[in-house]
Enzyme design. Structure first.
Site, PDB file in Angstrom:
ATOM      1  N   ARG A 215       0.855  -1.192   0.000  1.00 11.11           N
ATOM      2  CA  ARG A 215       0.000   0.000   0.000  1.00 11.11           C
ATOM      3  C   ARG A 215       0.888   1.239   0.000  1.00 11.11           C
ATOM      4  O   ARG A 215       1.659   1.453   0.942  1.00 11.11           O
ATOM      5  CB  ARG A 215      -0.908  -0.008   1.232  1.00 11.11           C
ATOM      6  CG  ARG A 215      -1.720   1.250   1.367  1.00 11.11           C
ATOM      7  CD  ARG A 215      -2.637   1.270   2.587  1.00 11.11           C
ATOM      8  NE  ARG A 215      -3.240   2.599   2.631  1.00 11.11           N
ATOM      9  CZ  ARG A 215      -3.272   3.370   3.701  1.00 11.11           C
ATOM     10  NH1 ARG A 215      -2.784   2.959   4.873  1.00 11.11           N
ATOM     11  NH2 ARG A 215      -3.805   4.569   3.635  1.00 11.11           N
TER      12      ARG A 215
ATOM     13  N   HIS B 107      -3.352  10.775   0.702  1.00  9.34           N
ATOM     14  CA  HIS B 107      -2.780  10.587   2.028  1.00  9.34           C
ATOM     15  C   HIS B 107      -2.235  11.955   2.477  1.00  9.34           C
ATOM     16  O   HIS B 107      -1.048  12.121   2.700  1.00  9.34           O
ATOM     17  CB  HIS B 107      -1.712   9.495   2.012  1.00  9.34           C
ATOM     18  CG  HIS B 107      -1.424   8.882   3.358  1.00  9.34           C
ATOM     19  ND1 HIS B 107      -1.474   7.528   3.602  1.00  9.34           N
ATOM     20  CD2 HIS B 107      -1.088   9.445   4.540  1.00  9.34           C
ATOM     21  CE1 HIS B 107      -1.150   7.286   4.874  1.00  9.34           C
ATOM     22  NE2 HIS B 107      -0.901   8.445   5.468  1.00  9.34           N
TER      23      HIS B 107
ATOM     24  N   GLU C 248      -7.575   8.065   6.294  1.00 11.49           N
ATOM     25  CA  GLU C 248      -7.897   8.693   7.582  1.00 11.49           C
ATOM     26  C   GLU C 248      -8.490  10.097   7.447  1.00 11.49           C
ATOM     27  O   GLU C 248      -7.898  11.077   7.923  1.00 11.49           O
ATOM     28  CB  GLU C 248      -6.660   8.732   8.482  1.00 11.49           C
ATOM     29  CG  GLU C 248      -6.120   7.349   8.803  1.00 11.49           C
ATOM     30  CD  GLU C 248      -5.028   7.356   9.870  1.00 11.49           C
ATOM     31  OE1 GLU C 248      -4.564   8.445  10.259  1.00 11.49           O
ATOM     32  OE2 GLU C 248      -4.651   6.262  10.306  1.00 11.49           O
TER      33      GLU C 248
ATOM     34  N   ASN D  94      -7.439   1.407  10.005  1.00 11.03           N
ATOM     35  CA  ASN D  94      -6.128   1.715  10.580  1.00 11.03           C
ATOM     36  C   ASN D  94      -6.299   1.720  12.090  1.00 11.03           C
ATOM     37  O   ASN D  94      -7.107   2.495  12.625  1.00 11.03           O
ATOM     38  CB  ASN D  94      -5.647   3.108  10.146  1.00 11.03           C
ATOM     39  CG  ASN D  94      -5.349   3.187   8.651  1.00 11.03           C
ATOM     40  OD1 ASN D  94      -5.523   2.215   7.912  1.00 11.03           O
ATOM     41  ND2 ASN D  94      -4.895   4.355   8.210  1.00 11.03           N
TER      42      ASN D  94
ATOM     43  N   GLU E 109      -3.465  -0.219   8.253  1.00  8.54           N
ATOM     44  CA  GLU E 109      -2.294   0.250   9.001  1.00  8.54           C
ATOM     45  C   GLU E 109      -2.355  -0.312  10.408  1.00  8.54           C
ATOM     46  O   GLU E 109      -3.415  -0.328  11.027  1.00  8.54           O
ATOM     47  CB  GLU E 109      -2.246   1.787   9.133  1.00  8.54           C
ATOM     48  CG  GLU E 109      -1.837   2.506   7.893  1.00  8.54           C
ATOM     49  CD  GLU E 109      -1.721   4.019   8.106  1.00  8.54           C
ATOM     50  OE1 GLU E 109      -1.435   4.462   9.236  1.00  8.54           O
ATOM     51  OE2 GLU E 109      -1.943   4.743   7.127  1.00  8.54           O
TER      52      GLU E 109
HETATM   53  C1  FCB Z   1      -1.390   7.220  10.693  1.00  3.09           C
HETATM   54  C2  FCB Z   1      -1.035   7.783   9.333  1.00  3.09           C
HETATM   55  C3  FCB Z   1       0.283   7.311   8.818  1.00  3.09           C
HETATM   56  C4  FCB Z   1       1.339   7.238   9.912  1.00  3.09           C
HETATM   57  C5  FCB Z   1       0.825   6.500  11.109  1.00  3.09           C
HETATM   58  C6  FCB Z   1       1.816   6.365  12.227  1.00  3.09           C
HETATM   59  O1  FCB Z   1      -2.324   8.042  11.310  1.00  3.09           O
HETATM   60  O2  FCB Z   1      -2.028   7.433   8.399  1.00  3.09           O
HETATM   61  O3  FCB Z   1       0.666   8.161   7.771  1.00  3.09           O
HETATM   62  O4  FCB Z   1       1.787   8.491  10.213  1.00  3.09           O
HETATM   63  O5  FCB Z   1      -0.329   7.129  11.590  1.00  3.09           O
END
Ligand code: FCB
Length: 464
Positions: free
Chosen positions: A94, A138, A183, A313, A377
């Site tokens: 990803r 992102h 996010e 995430n 994530e």
């Molecule tokens: C998330 C983000 C990613 C990274 C992690 C630790 O919130 O999506 O880019 O910074 O945290």
């Protein structure tokens, strides 16, 4: 933050083979990164500036004035990085596409050299047997769009749909799985609510239109992807958190605060995508379902069009209490857990069982409306160095928690760890190291950590 608990970490699974084989056949093993955090080449080959290129130059915005100008220099080290992924045995990778690399001013003129880069990346991944899984946004909005209001402006959603069509046209013959947004909650709250991320606006609740415009942008991008890519598999990567109360603060006002926080962090983004409607936002002073004209007729149909998967995430639960000063603006206060959890180098509590809780709650909240889940994530920042047993313990604990959620009936199809490489961790600059691979930011040298080897063996054991 470097707060660390003296409590030992949960025991790691000594060898990957010890992990119970509770992952379904075909389960996808991946790793995640994001463009601004790794690419560097901030002005190379016609790339336009993003809000992050601007924000990092604001004095005090990023720890020690670090910038992503060079970052991991992945733009120039693509082949080396794909070779690392191949060695790891990844099933999928990803990454994110930098919008201003493809459209330097966010709209209109396409920069072919920007598209060429992602074209090469996709081909290199496919050549290594790794499924490319791009995220289209992102957080690096083209600065030119921010100058016109950024995500506060409804027009940005339409520009996002057009950008998605441009990328789909170039990569859609080879890329099947796409993630539109990363996010949107964190981007709204950190970027526009509190101003600690780009674009650095501190609007508190006036940032709410950013939620709707990102979601509308998702819907428009999804429609463009469906039109251009037959069989596309579309996801959004939402940051989700179980909301918890401390044992000493569980009165009615605390419960109301927890509900309000859950609405803002989780439901504001999951409900419209999965149910086609917004949750009750009256705790935030927007009893009008149209948010004073922000939400227009037909928008929720666009946003709520069926998804093929929800990207989740997960880092940790969030503890809240009733606000000490209810007139201060927000209907909750963030709190610290009373339990002495192990902490990551970032200071985040290590709570693997929160992942089981989160996924089983999502399944019971949304029922049949919950599509298959991919963990897009999960990972932790640890001190520099190659011996990172604490990271292995973190990953083993979370994978065990994930297996429990699957055993409880949640349909989870894959897991992408954050992150492949140490990288530019937003406002923390290079101070937080999340990589399976250590990066020497002075030389760009990459060295796999113990956790790399652990994950490699785990993937091989599950594949075998
Ligand atoms: C998330 C983000 C990613 C990274 C992690 C630790 O919130 O999506 O880019 O910074 O945290």
């Amino acid at each position: 933050m470097t707060a660390r608990s003296t409590r030992p970490s949960p025991a790691p699974n000594a060898a990957p083979g010890d992990l119970p084989p509770r992952f379904p056949a075909g389960f996808l093993w991946g790793a995640s990164t994001a463009a601004y955090q790794i690419e560097g080449a901030a002005e190379k080959d016609g790339k336009g500036p993003s809000v992050w290129d601007t924000f990092v130059r604001r004095p005090g915005a990023v720890r020690d004035g670090h910038t992503g100008d060079v970052a991991c220099d992945h733009y120039h080290r693509l082949d080396e990085d794909v070779a690392l992924m191949r060695r790891l045995g990844l099933g999928a990778y990803r990454f994110s596409v930098s919008w201003p690399r493809v459209l330097p001013t966010g709209a209109g003129r396409v920069e072919p050299r920007g598209l060429d880069f992602y074209d090469r990346l996709v081909d290199a991944l496919l050549g290594a047997g790794i499924e490319p899984t791009p995220t289209l946004f992102h957080w690096d909005l083209p600065q030119a769009l921010e100058d016109r209001g950024g995500w506060l402006d409804r027009e940005t959603a339409y520009r996002f749909g057009e950008y998605a069509a441009v990328v789909a046209e170039r990569l859609g013959d080879r890329v099947r799985r796409w993630i539109t947004l990363n996010e949107p909650f964190v981007h709204m709250s950190f970027g526009y609510g509190f101003g600690v991320h780009a674009p650095g606006r501190a609007l508190l609740l006036d940032a709410l239109p950013v939620a709707h415009h990102q979601l509308l942008g998702h819907g428009l991008a999804a429609a463009a992807l469906r039109a251009a890519v037959p069989g596309a598999q579309l996801l959004v990567a939402n940051n989700c958190t179980p909301v918890r109360l401390r044992a000493d603060a569980r009165g009615a006002a605390d419960r109301a605060a927890a509900e309000a926080y859950d609405v803002l962090h989780n439901r504001l983004f999951n409900d419209p995508l999965l149910l086609g409607r917004y949750p009750d936002l009256s705790a935030y002073g927007t009893p009008d379902p149209a948010w004073g004209g922000v939400v227009r007729e037909g928008d929720l149909d666009v946003i709520g069009a069926p998804l093929d998967g929800l990207g989740v995430n997960y880092y940790n639960p969030t503890w809240v209490t009733a606000p000490a000063d209810p007139s201060a603006g927000l209907p909750f206060d963030l709190a610290e857990p009373e339990e002495a959890y192990a902490r990551t180098a970032f200071g985040w509590p290590v709570v693997p069982e929160g992942l089981t809780e989160l996924l089983t709650e999502l399944a019971s909240r949304y029922g049949n409306a919950l599509p298959p889940v991919w963990i897009t994530e999960n990972g932790c920042s640890q001190p520099a160095g190659l011996r990172d047993g604490a990271r292995i313990a973190y990953l083993a604990g979370h994978l065990d928690a994930l297996a429990r959620a699957i055993a409880a009936g949640v349909d989870v199809r894959g897991y992408f760890t954050w992150s492949l490489l140490d990288n530019f961790e937003w406002a923390e600059g290079y101070h937080q190291r999340f990589g399976l691979v250590e990066v020497d930011f002075a030389t760009g040298a990459r060295t796999p950590r113990e956790s790399f080897d652990w994950y490699r063996k785990l993937i091989a054991a599950h594949r075998g």
